[in-house]
Design a protein around this motif. Sequence first.
Motif, PDB file in Angstrom:
ATOM      1  N   ILE A 280       0.910  -1.088   0.128  1.00  0.00           N
ATOM      2  CA  ILE A 280       0.074   0.019   0.015  1.00  0.00           C
ATOM      3  C   ILE A 280       0.689   1.148   0.082  1.00  0.00           C
ATOM      4  O   ILE A 280       1.632   1.385   0.867  1.00  0.00           O
ATOM      5  CB  ILE A 280      -0.679   0.027   1.145  1.00  0.00           C
ATOM      6  CG1 ILE A 280      -1.673  -1.334   1.442  1.00  0.00           C
ATOM      7  CG2 ILE A 280      -1.779   1.198   1.299  1.00  0.00           C
ATOM      8  CD1 ILE A 280      -2.273  -1.589   2.722  1.00  0.00           C
ATOM      9  N   GLU A 281       0.894   1.988  -1.062  1.00  0.00           N
ATOM     10  CA  GLU A 281       1.865   3.339  -1.347  1.00  0.00           C
ATOM     11  C   GLU A 281       0.974   4.402  -1.609  1.00  0.00           C
ATOM     12  O   GLU A 281       0.092   4.300  -2.242  1.00  0.00           O
ATOM     13  CB  GLU A 281       2.805   2.799  -2.519  1.00  0.00           C
ATOM     14  CG  GLU A 281       3.806   3.864  -2.576  1.00  0.00           C
ATOM     15  CD  GLU A 281       4.934   3.303  -3.440  1.00  0.00           C
ATOM     16  OE1 GLU A 281       5.678   4.183  -3.816  1.00  0.00           O
ATOM     17  OE2 GLU A 281       5.296   2.228  -3.525  1.00  0.00           O
ATOM     18  N   ASP A 282       1.342   5.686  -0.640  1.00  0.00           N
ATOM     19  CA  ASP A 282       0.546   6.613  -0.997  1.00  0.00           C
ATOM     20  C   ASP A 282       1.604   7.906  -1.396  1.00  0.00           C
ATOM     21  O   ASP A 282       2.575   7.622  -0.833  1.00  0.00           O
ATOM     22  CB  ASP A 282      -0.282   6.910   0.116  1.00  0.00           C
ATOM     23  CG  ASP A 282       0.484   7.492   1.495  1.00  0.00           C
ATOM     24  OD1 ASP A 282       0.999   8.403   1.598  1.00  0.00           O
ATOM     25  OD2 ASP A 282       0.299   6.448   2.428  1.00  0.00           O
ATOM     26  N   ASN A 283       1.149   8.878  -1.720  1.00  0.00           N
ATOM     27  CA  ASN A 283       2.004  10.055  -2.147  1.00  0.00           C
ATOM     28  C   ASN A 283       1.603  11.210  -0.938  1.00  0.00           C
ATOM     29  O   ASN A 283       1.734  12.436  -1.545  1.00  0.00           O
ATOM     30  CB  ASN A 283       2.102  10.404  -3.878  1.00  0.00           C
ATOM     31  CG  ASN A 283       0.600  10.945  -3.989  1.00  0.00           C
ATOM     32  OD1 ASN A 283      -0.226  10.803  -3.308  1.00  0.00           O
ATOM     33  ND2 ASN A 283       0.572  11.867  -4.888  1.00  0.00           N
ATOM     34  N   GLY A 284       1.380  10.697   0.002  1.00  0.00           N
ATOM     35  CA  GLY A 284       0.844  11.987   0.975  1.00  0.00           C
ATOM     36  C   GLY A 284       1.930  12.506   1.563  1.00  0.00           C
ATOM     37  O   GLY A 284       3.353  12.585   1.239  1.00  0.00           O
ATOM     38  N   VAL A 285       1.813  13.224   2.836  1.00  0.00           N
ATOM     39  CA  VAL A 285       2.649  14.253   3.540  1.00  0.00           C
ATOM     40  C   VAL A 285       3.784  13.483   4.100  1.00  0.00           C
ATOM     41  O   VAL A 285       4.619  14.107   4.683  1.00  0.00           O
ATOM     42  CB  VAL A 285       2.024  15.054   4.337  1.00  0.00           C
ATOM     43  CG1 VAL A 285       0.951  15.954   3.687  1.00  0.00           C
ATOM     44  CG2 VAL A 285       1.021  14.574   5.405  1.00  0.00           C
ATOM     45  N   GLY A 286       3.383  12.288   4.564  1.00  0.00           N
ATOM     46  CA  GLY A 286       4.528  11.261   5.287  1.00  0.00           C
ATOM     47  C   GLY A 286       4.079  11.365   6.732  1.00  0.00           C
ATOM     48  O   GLY A 286       3.263  12.160   7.128  1.00  0.00           O
ATOM     49  N   ARG A 287       4.679  10.391   7.504  1.00  0.00           N
ATOM     50  CA  ARG A 287       4.285   9.947   8.843  1.00  0.00           C
ATOM     51  C   ARG A 287       4.698  11.365   9.853  1.00  0.00           C
ATOM     52  O   ARG A 287       3.974  11.482  10.606  1.00  0.00           O
ATOM     53  CB  ARG A 287       4.969   8.681   9.380  1.00  0.00           C
ATOM     54  CG  ARG A 287       4.236   7.677   8.648  1.00  0.00           C
ATOM     55  CD  ARG A 287       4.916   6.549   9.509  1.00  0.00           C
ATOM     56  NE  ARG A 287       6.166   5.868   8.908  1.00  0.00           N
ATOM     57  CZ  ARG A 287       6.922   5.111   9.421  1.00  0.00           C
ATOM     58  NH1 ARG A 287       6.474   4.244  10.520  1.00  0.00           N
ATOM     59  NH2 ARG A 287       8.208   4.894   9.109  1.00  0.00           N
ATOM     60  N   GLN A 288       5.834  11.885   9.598  1.00  0.00           N
ATOM     61  CA  GLN A 288       6.317  12.992  10.523  1.00  0.00           C
ATOM     62  C   GLN A 288       5.334  14.223  10.415  1.00  0.00           C
ATOM     63  O   GLN A 288       4.889  14.859  11.406  1.00  0.00           O
ATOM     64  CB  GLN A 288       7.552  13.308  10.224  1.00  0.00           C
ATOM     65  CG  GLN A 288       8.161  14.237  11.161  1.00  0.00           C
ATOM     66  CD  GLN A 288       9.713  14.881  10.931  1.00  0.00           C
ATOM     67  OE1 GLN A 288      10.394  14.049  10.018  1.00  0.00           O
ATOM     68  NE2 GLN A 288      10.188  15.983  11.680  1.00  0.00           N
ATOM     69  N   LYS A 289       4.868  14.550   9.064  1.00  0.00           N
ATOM     70  CA  LYS A 289       4.273  15.792   9.066  1.00  0.00           C
ATOM     71  C   LYS A 289       2.706  15.269   9.504  1.00  0.00           C
ATOM     72  O   LYS A 289       1.918  16.170   9.943  1.00  0.00           O
ATOM     73  CB  LYS A 289       4.200  16.085   7.612  1.00  0.00           C
ATOM     74  CG  LYS A 289       3.482  17.243   7.057  1.00  0.00           C
ATOM     75  CD  LYS A 289       4.064  18.539   7.834  1.00  0.00           C
ATOM     76  CE  LYS A 289       3.429  19.816   7.521  1.00  0.00           C
ATOM     77  NZ  LYS A 289       3.977  21.105   7.986  1.00  0.00           N
ATOM     78  N   ALA A 290       2.254  14.068   8.999  1.00  0.00           N
ATOM     79  CA  ALA A 290       0.828  13.866   9.656  1.00  0.00           C
ATOM     80  C   ALA A 290       0.823  13.656  11.096  1.00  0.00           C
ATOM     81  O   ALA A 290      -0.105  14.281  11.647  1.00  0.00           O
ATOM     82  CB  ALA A 290       0.900  12.401   9.158  1.00  0.00           C
TER      83      ALA A 290
END
Length: 203
Positions: A131-141
């Motif tokens: 499962i791959e997303d182009n989101g903001v990443g774990r740290q920013k989330a």
Amino acid sequence: MNPHFIFNCLNSINRYIVKSDQATASLYLTRFARLIRLILDNSNNKYISLSSELEALQLYIEMEGIRFEKKFTCEISCAPDVFPESVNVPPLIIQPYVENAIWHGLLHKSSEGHLTIQISRKGKNILQCIIEDNGVGRQKAEELKGKTAFSRKSLGMQLTENRLVLMGRQAGTNASVGIEDIQDEQGLALGTKVTLNIPVDEV
């Protein structure tokens, strides 16, 4: 299935009705009813067909896409040697990680997000789901959602991971979950990748 999702679905249906958007309300309600029926049908089973799991997953993704006005796109694919009708997997084993990708990664993007779900064989009794997303990443989330919200969701995924590993031990397979950050050469977040190794039961 996260109880907050059901609550939010009912609120969304009510909002469409209040706005007199009957077409969207009907579309959303139809998918909600199908999803709930699938969940109830599958809840008492240790394993369900991969096709049934993917149907429930597709319904969930479509509903979130409607609710968030197509803020993201999604692509689900199976390798040629994976036959969804003849492979059984634990029910709702993929959905918690997809939900986390949508809520903590994609919805925070200012541009359109994209999610890919790829299923392939890793061994005789193991399926690998990436499962791959182009989101903001774990740290920013974590910064955006706050530590409490992020920790609560992490606990939900931890429970799913524990369930997955336990079923893997019972089946004598090496089930596992791996989560990694996707970064560019400068270390900037480009999204998140989750790798699930899922024990399966062949029909």
